[in-house]
Write an enzyme that holds these catalytic residues in place. Sequence first.
Site, PDB file in Angstrom:
ATOM      1  N   SER A 155     145.802 -41.518  -7.877  1.00 14.84           N
ATOM      2  CA  SER A 155     145.597 -40.431  -8.916  1.00 14.84           C
ATOM      3  C   SER A 155     144.247 -40.560  -9.482  1.00 14.84           C
ATOM      4  O   SER A 155     143.671 -39.564  -9.547  1.00 14.84           O
ATOM      5  CB  SER A 155     146.619 -40.326 -10.065  1.00 14.84           C
ATOM      6  OG  SER A 155     147.985 -40.534  -9.714  1.00 14.84           O
ATOM      7  N   HIS A 157     152.523 -40.562  -3.685  1.00 11.71           N
ATOM      8  CA  HIS A 157     153.940 -40.720  -4.551  1.00 11.71           C
ATOM      9  C   HIS A 157     155.067 -39.915  -4.208  1.00 11.71           C
ATOM     10  O   HIS A 157     156.239 -40.247  -3.975  1.00 11.71           O
ATOM     11  CB  HIS A 157     153.606 -39.975  -6.100  1.00 11.71           C
ATOM     12  CG  HIS A 157     152.778 -40.556  -6.823  1.00 11.71           C
ATOM     13  ND1 HIS A 157     151.570 -40.199  -7.532  1.00 11.71           N
ATOM     14  CD2 HIS A 157     152.501 -42.023  -7.619  1.00 11.71           C
ATOM     15  CE1 HIS A 157     151.031 -41.133  -8.280  1.00 11.71           C
ATOM     16  NE2 HIS A 157     151.607 -42.405  -8.251  1.00 11.71           N
ATOM     17  N   LYS A 213     147.848 -44.297 -25.339  1.00 12.68           N
ATOM     18  CA  LYS A 213     147.217 -43.904 -24.300  1.00 12.68           C
ATOM     19  C   LYS A 213     146.910 -42.334 -24.080  1.00 12.68           C
ATOM     20  O   LYS A 213     146.572 -41.688 -23.102  1.00 12.68           O
ATOM     21  CB  LYS A 213     147.681 -44.392 -22.928  1.00 12.68           C
ATOM     22  CG  LYS A 213     147.638 -45.815 -22.982  1.00 12.68           C
ATOM     23  CD  LYS A 213     147.928 -46.387 -21.495  1.00 12.68           C
ATOM     24  CE  LYS A 213     147.965 -48.031 -21.519  1.00 12.68           C
ATOM     25  NZ  LYS A 213     148.837 -48.253 -20.086  1.00 12.68           N
ATOM     26  N   ARG A 268     150.881 -50.134  -2.253  1.00  6.17           N
ATOM     27  CA  ARG A 268     150.083 -49.548  -1.211  1.00  6.17           C
ATOM     28  C   ARG A 268     149.392 -50.806  -0.518  1.00  6.17           C
ATOM     29  O   ARG A 268     149.276 -50.904   0.777  1.00  6.17           O
ATOM     30  CB  ARG A 268     148.838 -48.883  -1.725  1.00  6.17           C
ATOM     31  CG  ARG A 268     149.469 -47.373  -2.278  1.00  6.17           C
ATOM     32  CD  ARG A 268     148.464 -46.778  -3.338  1.00  6.17           C
ATOM     33  NE  ARG A 268     148.450 -47.656  -4.719  1.00  6.17           N
ATOM     34  CZ  ARG A 268     147.874 -47.060  -5.726  1.00  6.17           C
ATOM     35  NH1 ARG A 268     147.299 -45.873  -5.589  1.00  6.17           N
ATOM     36  NH2 ARG A 268     148.146 -47.657  -6.859  1.00  6.17           N
TER      37      ARG A 268
HETATM   38  P1  ADP Z   1     151.267 -46.324 -13.226  1.00  6.82           P
HETATM   39  O1  ADP Z   1     150.539 -46.086 -14.182  1.00  6.82           O
HETATM   40  O2  ADP Z   1     152.559 -46.860 -13.533  1.00  6.82           O
HETATM   41  O3  ADP Z   1     150.788 -47.247 -12.207  1.00  6.82           O
HETATM   42  P2  ADP Z   1     151.225 -44.236 -10.998  1.00  6.82           P
HETATM   43  O4  ADP Z   1     151.448 -43.065 -11.350  1.00  6.82           O
HETATM   44  O5  ADP Z   1     149.814 -44.701 -11.074  1.00  6.82           O
HETATM   45  O6  ADP Z   1     151.919 -45.191 -12.291  1.00  6.82           O
HETATM   46  O7  ADP Z   1     151.966 -44.760 -10.005  1.00  6.82           O
HETATM   47  C1  ADP Z   1     153.334 -44.929  -9.860  1.00  6.82           C
HETATM   48  C2  ADP Z   1     154.021 -45.816  -8.758  1.00  6.82           C
HETATM   49  O8  ADP Z   1     153.368 -44.915  -7.406  1.00  6.82           O
HETATM   50  C3  ADP Z   1     153.404 -47.079  -8.723  1.00  6.82           C
HETATM   51  O9  ADP Z   1     154.332 -47.936  -8.123  1.00  6.82           O
HETATM   52  C4  ADP Z   1     152.389 -47.178  -7.605  1.00  6.82           C
HETATM   53  O10 ADP Z   1     152.222 -48.299  -6.914  1.00  6.82           O
HETATM   54  C5  ADP Z   1     152.953 -46.011  -6.880  1.00  6.82           C
HETATM   55  N1  ADP Z   1     151.851 -45.249  -6.095  1.00  6.82           N
HETATM   56  C6  ADP Z   1     150.520 -44.902  -6.605  1.00  6.82           C
HETATM   57  N2  ADP Z   1     149.734 -44.309  -5.542  1.00  6.82           N
HETATM   58  C7  ADP Z   1     150.694 -44.222  -4.421  1.00  6.82           C
HETATM   59  C8  ADP Z   1     150.384 -44.164  -3.078  1.00  6.82           C
HETATM   60  N3  ADP Z   1     149.246 -43.397  -2.383  1.00  6.82           N
HETATM   61  N4  ADP Z   1     151.376 -44.368  -2.120  1.00  6.82           N
HETATM   62  C9  ADP Z   1     152.604 -44.906  -2.462  1.00  6.82           C
HETATM   63  N5  ADP Z   1     152.764 -45.287  -3.638  1.00  6.82           N
HETATM   64  C10 ADP Z   1     151.874 -44.974  -4.533  1.00  6.82           C
END
Ligand code: ADP
Length: 183
Positions: free
Chosen positions: A129, A16, A40, A92
């Site tokens: 995450s 992120h 949630k 990703r």
């Molecule tokens: P959500 O529950 O909306 O998917 P996340 O916090 O998991 O929220 O992810 C938010 C955004 O960050 C999404 O677009 C996801 O694809 C992107 N993302 C998650 N992990 C990574 C990573 N390792 N590298 C780049 N982008 C990521």
Amino acid sequence: MNAVFPGSFDPITSGHMDVLTRAAKIFDHVTLTVMHNARKQGRHLFTLEERMDILREATTHLPNVRVDTFGGLLVDYMARQEPGSVILRGLRAVSDYEYELQIAHLNRQIGDAETVFIMAATRWSFVSSSMVREIASYGGDVSEMVPRASAAALRRKHADVYAEREAEKEEQKQAQQREQPGR
Ligand code: ADP
């Protein structure tokens, strides 16, 4: 042009952070918006306040990034709070693409909101995450995969597990030293 980076951020990872840092160079302002859903609520490791605190701490060095939250439809947030901004998402792998494509089309259809994607750096493309939460729940080392603020929060959350693991490691070290006193 401004961007909104919406997500759960439970907690924010280095993946992120990479997308965010690159976006902060492209856009005038980036808002990190923690989307929450009352139904949630119990499914997250960190509370909404904890996630927002971690985000603030992890982004103090990025002056054009702010942290916000919203419970509802993203397109309503975009229209009310960020008119003219684009939605920012990270991609990703192909597995992300199908889901993101659907959401991006829907957001354009129901709210005329445009989505911009930034490709994850290959180094972080395996980081999520959920994996970070899993590793930390067993006291594993996640310091490479998350910013310092997330690593510290995970350690606090699983303080007992980390303490137990460190005690085990110390015991192993002492046992080794007893077996090979010269080392
Ligand atoms: P959500 O529950 O909306 O998917 P996340 O916090 O998991 O929220 O992810 C938010 C955004 O960050 C999404 O677009 C996801 O694809 C992107 N993302 C998650 N992990 C990574 C990573 N390792 N590298 C780049 N982008 C990521």
